[in-house]
Design a protein around this motif. Structure first.
Motif, mmCIF file in Angstrom:
data_model
loop_
_atom_site.group_PDB
_atom_site.id
_atom_site.type_symbol
_atom_site.label_atom_id
_atom_site.label_comp_id
_atom_site.label_asym_id
_atom_site.label_seq_id
_atom_site.Cartn_x
_atom_site.Cartn_y
_atom_site.Cartn_z
ATOM 1 N N TYR A 247 6.024 -1.534 5.729
ATOM 2 C CA TYR A 247 4.686 -2.378 6.562
ATOM 3 C C TYR A 247 2.976 -1.320 5.747
ATOM 4 O O TYR A 247 2.278 -1.845 5.189
ATOM 5 N N GLU A 248 3.884 -0.113 6.098
ATOM 6 C CA GLU A 248 1.867 0.474 6.088
ATOM 7 C C GLU A 248 1.793 0.180 4.034
ATOM 8 O O GLU A 248 0.533 0.997 3.840
ATOM 9 N N MET A 249 3.267 0.633 3.742
ATOM 10 C CA MET A 249 2.687 0.644 2.131
ATOM 11 C C MET A 249 2.174 -0.375 1.580
ATOM 12 O O MET A 249 1.124 -0.825 0.042
ATOM 13 N N ASN A 250 2.684 -1.530 2.138
ATOM 14 C CA ASN A 250 2.484 -2.529 1.774
ATOM 15 C C ASN A 250 1.347 -3.344 2.554
ATOM 16 O O ASN A 250 0.179 -4.136 1.877
ATOM 17 N N TYR A 251 0.851 -2.712 3.827
ATOM 18 C CA TYR A 251 -0.285 -3.004 4.472
ATOM 19 C C TYR A 251 -1.718 -1.720 4.120
ATOM 20 O O TYR A 251 -2.680 -1.933 5.176
ATOM 21 N N LYS A 252 -2.205 -0.962 2.812
ATOM 22 C CA LYS A 252 -2.391 0.001 3.705
ATOM 23 C C LYS A 252 -3.947 -0.096 2.993
ATOM 24 O O LYS A 252 -4.064 -0.943 2.317
ATOM 25 N N ILE A 253 -4.818 1.020 3.584
ATOM 26 C CA ILE A 253 -6.001 0.794 2.882
ATOM 27 C C ILE A 253 -6.633 1.635 1.757
ATOM 28 O O ILE A 253 -6.545 2.993 1.841
ATOM 29 N N THR A 254 -7.105 0.915 0.734
ATOM 30 C CA THR A 254 -7.640 2.302 -0.380
ATOM 31 C C THR A 254 -9.144 2.131 -0.420
ATOM 32 O O THR A 254 -9.440 1.834 0.867
ATOM 33 N N ILE A 255 -9.408 3.166 -1.085
ATOM 34 C CA ILE A 255 -10.429 3.405 -0.454
ATOM 35 C C ILE A 255 -11.991 2.577 -0.916
ATOM 36 O O ILE A 255 -13.395 1.941 -0.855
ATOM 37 N N GLU A 256 -11.192 1.280 -2.460
ATOM 38 C CA GLU A 256 -12.110 0.406 -2.503
ATOM 39 C C GLU A 256 -12.754 -0.372 -1.345
ATOM 40 O O GLU A 256 -13.274 -1.301 -1.270
ATOM 41 N N GLU B 129 -2.948 27.927 1.167
ATOM 42 C CA GLU B 129 -2.074 26.996 0.449
ATOM 43 C C GLU B 129 -1.933 25.988 1.594
ATOM 44 O O GLU B 129 -1.689 24.681 1.906
ATOM 45 N N ARG B 130 -2.406 26.302 3.221
ATOM 46 C CA ARG B 130 -1.839 25.793 4.139
ATOM 47 C C ARG B 130 -2.428 24.071 4.394
ATOM 48 O O ARG B 130 -2.441 23.239 4.866
ATOM 49 N N ILE B 131 -4.052 24.457 4.386
ATOM 50 C CA ILE B 131 -4.922 23.012 4.137
ATOM 51 C C ILE B 131 -5.873 22.718 2.555
ATOM 52 O O ILE B 131 -6.345 23.987 2.428
ATOM 53 N N VAL B 132 -5.422 21.865 2.635
ATOM 54 C CA VAL B 132 -6.010 21.081 1.410
ATOM 55 C C VAL B 132 -6.900 19.706 1.270
ATOM 56 O O VAL B 132 -6.682 19.276 2.515
ATOM 57 N N VAL B 133 -8.103 20.392 1.015
ATOM 58 C CA VAL B 133 -8.826 19.329 1.646
ATOM 59 C C VAL B 133 -9.807 18.442 -0.175
ATOM 60 O O VAL B 133 -9.889 19.579 -0.598
ATOM 61 N N ASN B 134 -10.335 17.523 0.230
ATOM 62 C CA ASN B 134 -10.845 16.983 -1.006
ATOM 63 C C ASN B 134 -12.296 15.977 -0.615
ATOM 64 O O ASN B 134 -12.005 14.947 0.752
ATOM 65 N N LYS B 135 -12.941 15.622 -1.310
ATOM 66 C CA LYS B 135 -13.690 14.347 -1.132
ATOM 67 C C LYS B 135 -13.024 12.874 -1.830
ATOM 68 O O LYS B 135 -12.468 13.161 -2.821
ATOM 69 N N LEU B 136 -13.724 12.476 -1.344
ATOM 70 C CA LEU B 136 -12.456 11.195 -1.261
ATOM 71 C C LEU B 136 -13.762 9.907 -1.862
ATOM 72 O O LEU B 136 -13.202 8.536 -1.687
ATOM 73 N N GLY B 137 -14.600 9.896 -2.302
ATOM 74 C CA GLY B 137 -15.661 9.443 -2.965
ATOM 75 C C GLY B 137 -16.752 8.522 -2.144
ATOM 76 O O GLY B 137 -17.540 8.364 -2.605
ATOM 77 N N LEU B 138 -16.384 8.649 -0.736
ATOM 78 C CA LEU B 138 -17.473 7.660 -0.202
ATOM 79 C C LEU B 138 -18.562 9.045 0.824
ATOM 80 O O LEU B 138 -17.755 9.563 0.945
ATOM 81 N N SER B 139 -20.199 8.484 0.714
ATOM 82 C CA SER B 139 -20.290 9.636 1.996
ATOM 83 C C SER B 139 -19.673 9.548 2.826
ATOM 84 O O SER B 139 -19.176 9.258 3.672
#
Length: 286
Positions: free
Chosen positions: A93-102, A165-175
């Motif tokens: 269900y979560e794969m079918n209705y997941k929210i993208t960054i767009e 390597e315990r915490i991996v962070v990244n910016k997702l493209g939105l402010s």
């Protein structure tokens, strides 16, 4: 009588465990170790014949008490299958209705959505996309924190994950929107102090932000959001079992919900304060 039944049960269990171990080890030799087929066949037929003869001798004792381990195994197998089936349906269900960054960008472009100050940790089990609960939350709450960190707890098949390597962070493209994956192995402990947990993640975010140009304003916004207040948002989902659902799904999903209702959240292990926790309920259509 009781001692005799117990002794028979033990003999049946031990013999079957030996036989199953031989079969599983044969699969490991073929699929993982890539052992030559001649050696695999030599090992398999030698031990399978010996253990098969022993199993055939004790099978006749099943009506005399050997049925007990089978009954216990059936109950445990049913519990494991119910958990696996429910988790699989939830994942689908979560794969079918997941929210993208767009999709998130479109939701936040709605002028009715208010940007509230503060730092929000939004927990999600999905790494490739965002949980459907996010859309449910935004549409109903009509608000969004200026700084939001989508946090995923990821279990790795290793004993310990190196500290760097315990915490991996990244910016997702939105402010003001970031992603965070907390990785841990089976020998690692998730027990952390709430403030220390938040500090570690914000420190990792600060280091990540510094890699881009004009980072001073973004870091200032992150620190300001942390000072105003931190909130931890976790989804709590249940299946909506309608009349159109088949009898098998009704039984298995209802059983899964009983199991899931007795599971502990990971937030207590992260020592997040009770006053900072928010649970967002959502019904998944079965």
């Amino acid at each position: 009588m009781g001692y005799a039944t117990s002794l028979i049960s033990k003999r049946v269990v031990v013999s079957l465990v030996m036989l199953i171990t031989t079969i599983l080890l044969t699969l490991v030799m073929i699929m993982i170790w890539r052992t030559p087929h001649v050696l695999v066949a030599l090992y398999f037929f030698t031990f399978f014949i010996m253990e098969g003869v022993y199993v055939s001798a004790v099978v006749t004792k099943i009506p005399e008490g050997g049925w007990l381990p089978f009954a216990i195994s059936f109950i445990l197998a049913f519990i494991m299958f119910g958990w696996f089936y429910g988790r699989q349906r939830k994942f689908e269900y979560e794969m079918n209705y997941k929210i993208t960054i767009e999709d998130l960008g479109m939701l936040l472009s709605n002028p009715e959505i208010q940007r509230v100050p503060g730092l929000c940790f939004f927990y999600s089990n999905i790494q490739d996309g965002l949980t459907p609960i996010l859309g449910h939350y935004i549409k109903n709450m009509r608000s969004w924190h200026k700084v939001t960190v989508f946090t995923t707890l990821r279990y790795l098949l290793v004993a310990k994950v190196p500290q760097n390597e315990r915490i991996v962070v990244n910016k997702l493209g939105l402010s003001g929107v970031y992603g965070c994956v907390i990785q841990y192995g089976y020998a690692d402990s998730l027990n952390r102090e709430g403030e220390d947990f938040v500090t570690q993640i914000t420190e990792c975010l600060r280091n990540e932000i510094q890699k881009i140009s004009g980072y001073e304003e973004e870091i200032a916004e992150l620190e300001h959001a942390k000072l105003i207040g931190v909130v931890h948002v976790r989804g709590k989902t249940r299946f909506h079992i309608g009349n159109k659902v088949g009898w098998f799904d009704k039984i298995m999903l209802a059983f899964y919900q009983v199991l899931h209702g007795n599971c502990r959240s990971a937030l207590p292990a992260l020592a997040t304060p009770l006053t900072q926790r928010i649970e967002v309920g959502m019904l998944y259509e079965a």
